[in-house]
Design an enzyme around this catalytic site. Structure first.
Site, PDB file in Angstrom:
ATOM      1  N   ARG A   1      29.945  22.544 -14.979  1.00  0.00           N
ATOM      2  CA  ARG A   1      30.263  23.726 -15.776  1.00  0.00           C
ATOM      3  C   ARG A   1      31.612  23.628 -16.481  1.00  0.00           C
ATOM      4  NH1 ARG A   1      30.199  28.786 -15.239  1.00  0.00           N
ATOM      5  NH2 ARG A   1      31.029  28.404 -17.308  1.00  0.00           N
TER       6      ARG A   1
ATOM      7  N   ARG B   1      21.916  32.782  -5.575  1.00  0.00           N
ATOM      8  CA  ARG B   1      23.065  32.073  -6.124  1.00  0.00           C
ATOM      9  C   ARG B   1      23.257  30.705  -5.447  1.00  0.00           C
ATOM     10  NH1 ARG B   1      27.574  35.954  -5.865  1.00  0.00           N
ATOM     11  NH2 ARG B   1      26.271  37.418  -6.964  1.00  0.00           N
TER      12      ARG B   1
ATOM     13  N   ARG C   1      29.168  28.250  -7.722  1.00  0.00           N
ATOM     14  CA  ARG C   1      30.492  27.633  -7.747  1.00  0.00           C
ATOM     15  C   ARG C   1      30.951  27.079  -6.402  1.00  0.00           C
ATOM     16  NH1 ARG C   1      34.007  32.274 -10.197  1.00  0.00           N
ATOM     17  NH2 ARG C   1      32.283  33.540  -9.416  1.00  0.00           N
TER      18      ARG C   1
ATOM     19  N   ASP D   1      21.162  34.069 -16.308  1.00  0.00           N
ATOM     20  CA  ASP D   1      21.904  35.290 -16.008  1.00  0.00           C
ATOM     21  C   ASP D   1      21.100  36.490 -16.477  1.00  0.00           C
ATOM     22  OD1 ASP D   1      24.208  37.470 -16.737  1.00  0.00           O
ATOM     23  OD2 ASP D   1      24.862  36.109 -15.153  1.00  0.00           O
TER      24      ASP D   1
ATOM     25  N   TYR E   1      25.438  47.849 -17.258  1.00  0.00           N
ATOM     26  CA  TYR E   1      26.345  46.921 -17.944  1.00  0.00           C
ATOM     27  C   TYR E   1      26.494  47.281 -19.418  1.00  0.00           C
ATOM     28  CZ  TYR E   1      26.616  43.663 -14.008  1.00  0.00           C
ATOM     29  OH  TYR E   1      26.868  43.082 -12.790  1.00  0.00           O
TER      30      TYR E   1
END
Length: 367
Positions: free
Chosen positions: A50, A37, A41, A86, A164
């Protein structure tokens, strides 16, 4: 587009192959480092880029994915880039709707509830063609990297994707998905096979598009004990490695090192080391010297600083890195965190981590 056609690219010559040499188990002048990652962010420029797009629109924009992938390399002397994407683009390609809810994470409005829901999934061969935007992002990024460092492609492992698709969102127990394993074992294997069959052309396609290494994320390994892991996760992890290697050969593509990262899968470390991957990624719950004893010298290890250690002072980060490198040893090792960077982390502390790996590993070489 076939992998053979995708693979006919003219890419700039690689200038820093330290990460690749470590992955293959070759000697290196220093220990390479990258961060899971690392395009995230915690970077203000990431948040700015973004701000105008929702998450999956960003994933479908090769230009934006390329920009986000390159941002951390402008700040830090990292030894590898990892494409911004992703793992849940795969369920999307199979025909499932997935949204990213701010503050909550991924959401499937219509998760898999019954065995018959599997009939609505796209054919795996067709699903891979839905992911051309990932291949385009990889090719664009590989060219814009201009040979600076290798580019890593990735995907989620079948069990993690299955969780998921059945849970419909993040879960602390994975009880719905595990219920399938106990009550619908045949349907569970059917779904895991569908996912595996989708992942093979997807990962081979990433290499054809320009990826120079691949990482498979089994992020939810820890929700399975040894027995369930051996039955429902490990066979598919092994199958992905074996079939991707065959797929690359059949497409006339050079082999690339493959990394398996099974978070909280410490109970299966020996099995993962023999699963067909050149690198085994470790989370921070494993002691490096004990992990090395358990896997021997047949694979490269990657990891495993606790991401929260980056909340410490820069001086303490340097000390923690020094201890980690001493414990892993100077060869067959790639430095990383034990999981991804968190959004509230200080970029200066990420820089301190990267710098400490490079500085101390060069001292280790001298001694």
């Amino acid at each position: 587009m076939e992998a053979k056609e995708l693979g006919r690219q003219d890419f700039p010559e690689l200038k820093n192959d330290t990460f690749l040499r470590a992955a293959w188990g070759e000697a290196t002048d220093y220990i390479p480092v990258w961060c899971m990652r690392q395009a995230g962010r915690y970077l203000p420029e990431f948040r700015e880029t973004r701000a105008t797009q929702d998450f999956f629109s960003t994933c479908r924009s090769p230009e934006t994915c390329c920009e986000l992938t390159l941002q951390p390399l402008r700040r830090f002397p990292l030894d590898a880039a990892i494409i911004f994407s992703d793992i849940l683009v795969v369920p999307q390609a199979l025909g499932m709707e997935v949204t990213m809810v701010p503050g909550k994470g991924p959401s499937f409005p219509e998760p898999l509830r019954e065995e018959r829901d599997l009939e609505h999934l796209r054919d795996p061969a067709a699903a891979a063609s839905e992911l051309a935007y990932v291949f385009q992002a990889i090719t664009l990024t590989r060219k814009r990297l201009d040979g600076r460092v290798p580019l890593i492609g990735f995907a989620g492992a079948p069990w993690t994707l299955m969780t998921y698709m059945i849970e419909g969102s993040s879960s602390s127990t994975m009880a719905k998905a595990k219920r399938w394993l106990y009550q619908r074992p045949q349907a569970s294997h059917q779904l895991l096979r569908i996912l595996t069959d989708t992942l093979i052309p997807y990962l081979v396609g990433q290499v054809a598009a320009g990826a120079q290494a691949l990482q498979l994320f089994e992020s939810h390994a820890g929700h399975l004990g040894p027995q369930l892991f051996t039955k429902f996760a490990l066979p598919y992890i092994c199958d992905v490695a074996k079939r991707v290697k065959v797929g690359l050969q059949e497409a006339g593509l050079a082999p690339v090192p493959m990394i398996i990262f099974a978070k909280d899968g410490h109970f299966a470390l020996e099995e993962l080391a023999q699963a067909g991957y050149e690198v085994v990624g470790l989370d921070w719950t494993l002691a490096p010297e004990k992990a090395r004893e358990r896997v021997g010298k047949t694979v490269t290890l990657q990891g495993n600083l606790d991401p929260c250690a980056l909340y410490a002072s820069e001086e303490e980060i340097r000390q923690l890195v020094q201890q980690m490198l001493n414990d892993f040893g100077p060869q067959r090792y790639i430095a990383n965190l034990g999981h991804g960077l968190y959004p509230d982390m200080d970029p200066e502390h990420v820089g301190a981590f990267v710098d400490a790996v490079h500085r101390h590993s060069r001292l280790l070489r001298q001694n």
